[in-house]
Scaffold this motif. Structure first.
Motif, PDB file in Angstrom:
ATOM      1  N   PHE A  24       0.833  -1.117   0.069  1.00 23.45           N
ATOM      2  CA  PHE A  24       0.040   0.073  -0.183  1.00 23.45           C
ATOM      3  C   PHE A  24       0.765   1.267  -0.063  1.00 23.45           C
ATOM      4  N   SER A  25       1.998   1.250   0.748  1.00 25.13           N
ATOM      5  CA  SER A  25       2.701   2.409   0.672  1.00 25.13           C
ATOM      6  C   SER A  25       3.324   2.901  -0.500  1.00 25.13           C
ATOM      7  N   SER A  26       3.543   1.822  -1.231  1.00 26.49           N
ATOM      8  CA  SER A  26       4.088   2.364  -2.628  1.00 26.49           C
ATOM      9  C   SER A  26       3.147   2.703  -3.453  1.00 26.49           C
ATOM     10  N   TYR A  27       1.794   2.838  -3.401  1.00 29.87           N
ATOM     11  CA  TYR A  27       0.784   3.246  -4.212  1.00 29.87           C
ATOM     12  C   TYR A  27       0.519   4.478  -4.064  1.00 29.87           C
ATOM     13  N   ALA A  28       0.028   5.288  -5.050  1.00 28.10           N
ATOM     14  CA  ALA A  28      -0.721   6.572  -5.129  1.00 28.10           C
ATOM     15  C   ALA A  28      -2.147   5.962  -5.261  1.00 28.10           C
ATOM     16  N   LEU A  29      -2.940   6.923  -4.509  1.00 27.30           N
ATOM     17  CA  LEU A  29      -4.414   6.770  -4.341  1.00 27.30           C
ATOM     18  C   LEU A  29      -5.433   7.778  -5.132  1.00 27.30           C
ATOM     19  N   GLY A  30      -6.422   7.302  -5.636  1.00 27.56           N
ATOM     20  CA  GLY A  30      -7.076   8.383  -6.185  1.00 27.56           C
ATOM     21  C   GLY A  30      -8.537   8.249  -6.074  1.00 27.56           C
ATOM     22  N   GLY A  81     -25.033   9.286 -16.925  1.00 24.95           N
ATOM     23  CA  GLY A  81     -25.105   9.906 -18.356  1.00 24.95           C
ATOM     24  C   GLY A  81     -23.706  10.879 -18.349  1.00 24.95           C
ATOM     25  N   LYS A  82     -22.722  10.937 -17.497  1.00 26.95           N
ATOM     26  CA  LYS A  82     -21.478  11.888 -17.688  1.00 26.95           C
ATOM     27  C   LYS A  82     -20.352  10.863 -17.575  1.00 26.95           C
ATOM     28  N   GLU A  83     -19.287  11.371 -18.071  1.00 23.30           N
ATOM     29  CA  GLU A  83     -17.927  10.827 -17.960  1.00 23.30           C
ATOM     30  C   GLU A  83     -17.650  10.655 -16.529  1.00 23.30           C
ATOM     31  N   ARG A  84     -16.550   9.485 -16.307  1.00 23.27           N
ATOM     32  CA  ARG A  84     -15.873   9.558 -15.082  1.00 23.27           C
ATOM     33  C   ARG A  84     -14.749  10.776 -14.924  1.00 23.27           C
ATOM     34  N   GLU A  85     -14.894  11.390 -13.797  1.00 21.94           N
ATOM     35  CA  GLU A  85     -14.052  12.682 -13.389  1.00 21.94           C
ATOM     36  C   GLU A  85     -13.253  12.481 -12.164  1.00 21.94           C
ATOM     37  N   PHE A  86     -11.883  13.103 -12.420  1.00 20.05           N
ATOM     38  CA  PHE A  86     -11.175  12.999 -11.458  1.00 20.05           C
ATOM     39  C   PHE A  86     -11.733  13.932 -10.137  1.00 20.05           C
ATOM     40  N   VAL A  87     -11.404  13.421  -8.765  1.00 14.37           N
ATOM     41  CA  VAL A  87     -11.818  14.119  -7.686  1.00 14.37           C
ATOM     42  C   VAL A  87     -10.633  14.824  -6.882  1.00 14.37           C
ATOM     43  N   ALA A  88      -9.959  13.702  -6.444  1.00 17.50           N
ATOM     44  CA  ALA A  88      -8.828  14.034  -5.702  1.00 17.50           C
ATOM     45  C   ALA A  88      -7.573  12.626  -5.643  1.00 17.50           C
ATOM     46  N   ALA A  89      -6.281  13.087  -5.332  1.00 20.08           N
ATOM     47  CA  ALA A  89      -5.537  12.042  -5.427  1.00 20.08           C
ATOM     48  C   ALA A  89      -4.251  12.328  -4.461  1.00 20.08           C
ATOM     49  N   VAL A  90      -3.851  11.389  -3.809  1.00 20.20           N
ATOM     50  CA  VAL A  90      -2.643  11.629  -2.927  1.00 20.20           C
ATOM     51  C   VAL A  90      -1.408  10.631  -3.495  1.00 20.20           C
ATOM     52  N   SER A  91      -0.178  11.358  -3.525  1.00 19.68           N
ATOM     53  CA  SER A  91       0.808  10.663  -4.094  1.00 19.68           C
ATOM     54  C   SER A  91       1.458   9.509  -3.317  1.00 19.68           C
ATOM     55  N   ASP A 110     -10.669  21.282  -9.358  1.00 14.02           N
ATOM     56  CA  ASP A 110     -11.335  22.700  -8.757  1.00 14.02           C
ATOM     57  C   ASP A 110     -12.698  22.685  -8.049  1.00 14.02           C
ATOM     58  N   SER A 111     -13.457  21.805  -8.570  1.00 18.71           N
ATOM     59  CA  SER A 111     -14.939  21.796  -7.957  1.00 18.71           C
ATOM     60  C   SER A 111     -15.067  21.286  -6.507  1.00 18.71           C
ATOM     61  N   VAL A 112     -13.973  20.530  -6.053  1.00 20.25           N
ATOM     62  CA  VAL A 112     -13.841  20.136  -4.619  1.00 20.25           C
ATOM     63  C   VAL A 112     -13.172  20.690  -3.893  1.00 20.25           C
ATOM     64  N   LYS A 113     -12.190  21.818  -4.434  1.00 18.28           N
ATOM     65  CA  LYS A 113     -11.093  22.258  -3.568  1.00 18.28           C
ATOM     66  C   LYS A 113     -11.867  23.065  -2.173  1.00 18.28           C
ATOM     67  N   SER A 122       3.369  12.529 -10.082  1.00 18.36           N
ATOM     68  CA  SER A 122       2.858  13.800 -10.922  1.00 18.36           C
ATOM     69  C   SER A 122       1.455  13.899 -10.964  1.00 18.36           C
ATOM     70  N   TYR A 123       1.216  15.279 -10.811  1.00 18.00           N
ATOM     71  CA  TYR A 123      -0.167  15.676 -11.081  1.00 18.00           C
ATOM     72  C   TYR A 123      -1.105  15.273 -12.476  1.00 18.00           C
ATOM     73  N   THR A 124      -0.121  15.583 -13.478  1.00 19.46           N
ATOM     74  CA  THR A 124      -0.467  15.277 -14.918  1.00 19.46           C
ATOM     75  C   THR A 124      -1.014  13.596 -14.979  1.00 19.46           C
ATOM     76  N   ALA A 125      -0.316  12.721 -14.146  1.00 21.69           N
ATOM     77  CA  ALA A 125      -0.586  11.377 -14.355  1.00 21.69           C
ATOM     78  C   ALA A 125      -1.804  10.976 -13.303  1.00 21.69           C
ATOM     79  N   LEU A 126      -1.848  11.543 -12.243  1.00 24.69           N
ATOM     80  CA  LEU A 126      -2.701  11.210 -11.011  1.00 24.69           C
ATOM     81  C   LEU A 126      -3.971  11.752 -11.479  1.00 24.69           C
ATOM     82  N   VAL A 127      -4.488  12.737 -12.253  1.00 22.97           N
ATOM     83  CA  VAL A 127      -5.562  13.243 -12.523  1.00 22.97           C
ATOM     84  C   VAL A 127      -6.252  12.543 -13.671  1.00 22.97           C
TER      85      VAL A 127
END
Length: 125
Positions: free
Chosen positions: A27-33, A40-50, A60-63, A102-107
Motif C-alpha cells: 500500500f505505501s508504494s501506491y498513489a491513490l485517487g 450520463g456523464k464521464e468519469r471525472e477526477f476528484v482527488a489524489a494523494v501521491s 477545482d470543483s471540490v477544493k 505527478s499531477y498530470t498522471a494522477l488526474v
C-alpha cells in the motif's frame, strides 16, 4: 483489492467520509485517487494523494470542501467530503497505481491499475 465504502444519502451542506481499504498491495508504494461518475456523464477526477503522501491534488470543483488522506498502517485511503452539494451526487471510485507522484498522471483515470467497486453518494434535500 480495493474496497470502497461510506457512501450514502445526505442533505446539501452535509458531510460524508468515504474509505477505501486495500489488500494484496504494498500500500505505501501506491498513489491513490478518487474519481466519480454521475449518470450520463464521464468519469471525472476528484482527488489524489501521491505514493509518499507528500502531495495531494484536487479537482477545482471540490477544493476547500474535500480532503484526501491516507493511513498506511491501515492500508486505507479516505475522502472527507464537507459542504456537499447536489452536483456531488455520483458513484465514487477509488483507484491505485504504484509509484506515481505527478499531477498530470494522477488526474487521468488510465494511469491507474486498480479500481474499487464504487460507492454511491446522493446529495438531496
Amino acid at each position: 483489492q480495493l474496497q470502497a465504502s461510506g457512501g450514502g444519502s445526505v442533505q446539501p451542506g452535509g458531510s460524508l467520509r468515504l474509505s477505501c481499504a486495500a489488500s494484496g498491495l504494498t500500500f505505501s508504494s501506491y498513489a491513490l485517487g478518487w474519481f466519480r461518475q454521475a449518470p450520463g456523464k464521464e468519469r471525472e477526477f476528484v482527488a489524489a494523494v501521491s505514493w509518499r503522501g507528500g502531495w495531494s491534488y484536487y479537482a477545482d470543483s471540490v477544493k476547500g470542501r474535500f480532503t484526501i488522506s491516507r493511513d498506511n498502517a491501515k492500508n486505507t485511503v479516505y475522502l472527507q467530503m464537507n459542504s456537499l452539494k447536489s452536483e456531488d451526487t455520483a458513484a465514487y471510485y477509488c483507484a491505485g497505481v504504484r509509484g506515481v507522484s505527478s499531477y498530470t498522471a494522477l488526474v487521468s483515470s488510465p494511469t491507474y491499475d486498480y479500481w474499487g467497486q464504487g460507492t454511491q453518494v446522493t446529495v438531496s434535500s
